[in-house]
Design a protein around this motif. Structure first.
Motif, PDB file in Angstrom:
ATOM      1  N   ALA A 151      -2.447 -23.672  16.535  1.00  0.00           N
ATOM      2  CA  ALA A 151      -3.402 -22.690  15.999  1.00  0.00           C
ATOM      3  C   ALA A 151      -3.759 -23.014  14.548  1.00  0.00           C
ATOM      4  N   ASN A 152      -2.765 -23.419  13.753  1.00  0.00           N
ATOM      5  CA  ASN A 152      -3.026 -23.812  12.365  1.00  0.00           C
ATOM      6  C   ASN A 152      -3.988 -24.998  12.313  1.00  0.00           C
ATOM      7  N   SER A 153      -3.756 -25.966  13.164  1.00  0.00           N
ATOM      8  CA  SER A 153      -4.592 -27.168  13.192  1.00  0.00           C
ATOM      9  C   SER A 153      -6.019 -26.835  13.609  1.00  0.00           C
ATOM     10  N   ILE A 154      -6.163 -25.990  14.606  1.00  0.00           N
ATOM     11  CA  ILE A 154      -7.504 -25.577  15.054  1.00  0.00           C
ATOM     12  C   ILE A 154      -8.227 -24.850  13.924  1.00  0.00           C
ATOM     13  N   GLY A 155      -7.530 -23.969  13.227  1.00  0.00           N
ATOM     14  CA  GLY A 155      -8.119 -23.257  12.105  1.00  0.00           C
ATOM     15  C   GLY A 155      -8.548 -24.200  10.989  1.00  0.00           C
ATOM     16  N   ALA A 156      -7.703 -25.182  10.677  1.00  0.00           N
ATOM     17  CA  ALA A 156      -8.038 -26.154   9.626  1.00  0.00           C
ATOM     18  C   ALA A 156      -9.260 -26.980  10.019  1.00  0.00           C
ATOM     19  N   ILE A 157      -9.347 -27.351  11.277  1.00  0.00           N
ATOM     20  CA  ILE A 157     -10.497 -28.140  11.746  1.00  0.00           C
ATOM     21  C   ILE A 157     -11.765 -27.297  11.708  1.00  0.00           C
ATOM     22  N   PHE A 158     -11.692 -26.059  12.169  1.00  0.00           N
ATOM     23  CA  PHE A 158     -12.861 -25.166  12.103  1.00  0.00           C
ATOM     24  C   PHE A 158     -13.299 -24.958  10.653  1.00  0.00           C
ATOM     25  N   HIS A 191      -3.334 -16.953  12.887  1.00  0.00           N
ATOM     26  CA  HIS A 191      -3.091 -18.304  12.361  1.00  0.00           C
ATOM     27  C   HIS A 191      -4.396 -19.081  12.239  1.00  0.00           C
ATOM     28  N   VAL A 192      -5.228 -19.028  13.253  1.00  0.00           N
ATOM     29  CA  VAL A 192      -6.510 -19.742  13.216  1.00  0.00           C
ATOM     30  C   VAL A 192      -7.365 -19.231  12.061  1.00  0.00           C
ATOM     31  N   VAL A 193      -7.464 -17.915  11.923  1.00  0.00           N
ATOM     32  CA  VAL A 193      -8.290 -17.329  10.865  1.00  0.00           C
ATOM     33  C   VAL A 193      -7.726 -17.681   9.486  1.00  0.00           C
ATOM     34  N   ALA A 194      -6.422 -17.615   9.324  1.00  0.00           N
ATOM     35  CA  ALA A 194      -5.805 -17.896   8.023  1.00  0.00           C
ATOM     36  C   ALA A 194      -6.031 -19.346   7.602  1.00  0.00           C
ATOM     37  N   TYR A 195      -5.820 -20.271   8.507  1.00  0.00           N
ATOM     38  CA  TYR A 195      -5.978 -21.681   8.146  1.00  0.00           C
ATOM     39  C   TYR A 195      -7.441 -22.089   8.052  1.00  0.00           C
ATOM     40  N   CYS A 196      -8.302 -21.418   8.764  1.00  0.00           N
ATOM     41  CA  CYS A 196      -9.742 -21.640   8.604  1.00  0.00           C
ATOM     42  C   CYS A 196     -10.141 -21.201   7.199  1.00  0.00           C
ATOM     43  N   GLY A 197      -9.687 -20.040   6.771  1.00  0.00           N
ATOM     44  CA  GLY A 197      -9.984 -19.543   5.433  1.00  0.00           C
ATOM     45  C   GLY A 197      -9.384 -20.418   4.346  1.00  0.00           C
ATOM     46  N   LEU A 198      -8.147 -20.846   4.539  1.00  0.00           N
ATOM     47  CA  LEU A 198      -7.485 -21.711   3.562  1.00  0.00           C
ATOM     48  C   LEU A 198      -8.262 -23.004   3.364  1.00  0.00           C
ATOM     49  N   PHE A 231      -0.645 -30.362   7.507  1.00  0.00           N
ATOM     50  CA  PHE A 231       0.693 -30.725   7.046  1.00  0.00           C
ATOM     51  C   PHE A 231       1.401 -29.523   6.424  1.00  0.00           C
ATOM     52  N   LEU A 232       0.662 -28.725   5.645  1.00  0.00           N
ATOM     53  CA  LEU A 232       1.233 -27.515   5.055  1.00  0.00           C
ATOM     54  C   LEU A 232       1.747 -26.570   6.145  1.00  0.00           C
ATOM     55  N   GLY A 233       0.971 -26.397   7.207  1.00  0.00           N
ATOM     56  CA  GLY A 233       1.400 -25.548   8.312  1.00  0.00           C
ATOM     57  C   GLY A 233       2.671 -26.059   8.970  1.00  0.00           C
ATOM     58  N   TYR A 234       2.755 -27.386   9.119  1.00  0.00           N
ATOM     59  CA  TYR A 234       3.947 -27.999   9.722  1.00  0.00           C
ATOM     60  C   TYR A 234       5.169 -27.768   8.833  1.00  0.00           C
ATOM     61  N   ILE A 235       5.012 -27.987   7.538  1.00  0.00           N
ATOM     62  CA  ILE A 235       6.124 -27.795   6.604  1.00  0.00           C
ATOM     63  C   ILE A 235       6.575 -26.335   6.593  1.00  0.00           C
TER      64      ILE A 235
END
Length: 93
Positions: A72-79, A14-21, A47-51
């Motif tokens: 994990a999504n939020s951490i990835g997005a922040i990174f 999740h972290v890697v995916a949202y970091c990449g996104l 927000f996308l991860g939450y939805i």
């Protein structure tokens, strides 16, 4: 997915995916000096991860809602945002 060998492999993905996104979203746009756009895109990814978590909970009975996935999504997005800010700073100079 290949196993990393930990009990929380799913959260690492999740972290890697949202970091990449977030990186893709932010690097697609021209280097900018407006910090507000970085925040908007980061919050949009979160927000996308939450939805998506809510949709999988309500639409698929085989899936469950997991707060740790959201974290994990939020951490990835922040990174991803922080990395994109650094890359774009170098592009502006």
């Amino acid at each position: 997915m290949p196993s990393v060998g930990t009990s929380f492999d799913d959260k690492i993905y999740h972290v890697v995916a949202y970091c990449g996104l977030t990186l893709v979203w932010l690097l697609y746009i021209k280097p900018i000096k407006k910090k507000r756009l970085y925040v908007i895109i980061c919050l949009s990814a979160i927000f996308l991860g939450y939805i998506l978590e809510l949709l999988q909970y309500f639409l698929n009975p085989n899936r469950t809602y997991d707060t740790y996935d959201l974290i994990a999504n939020s951490i990835g997005a922040i990174f991803g945002t922080l990395i994109a800010v650094k890359i774009n700073v170098y592009k502006l100079n």
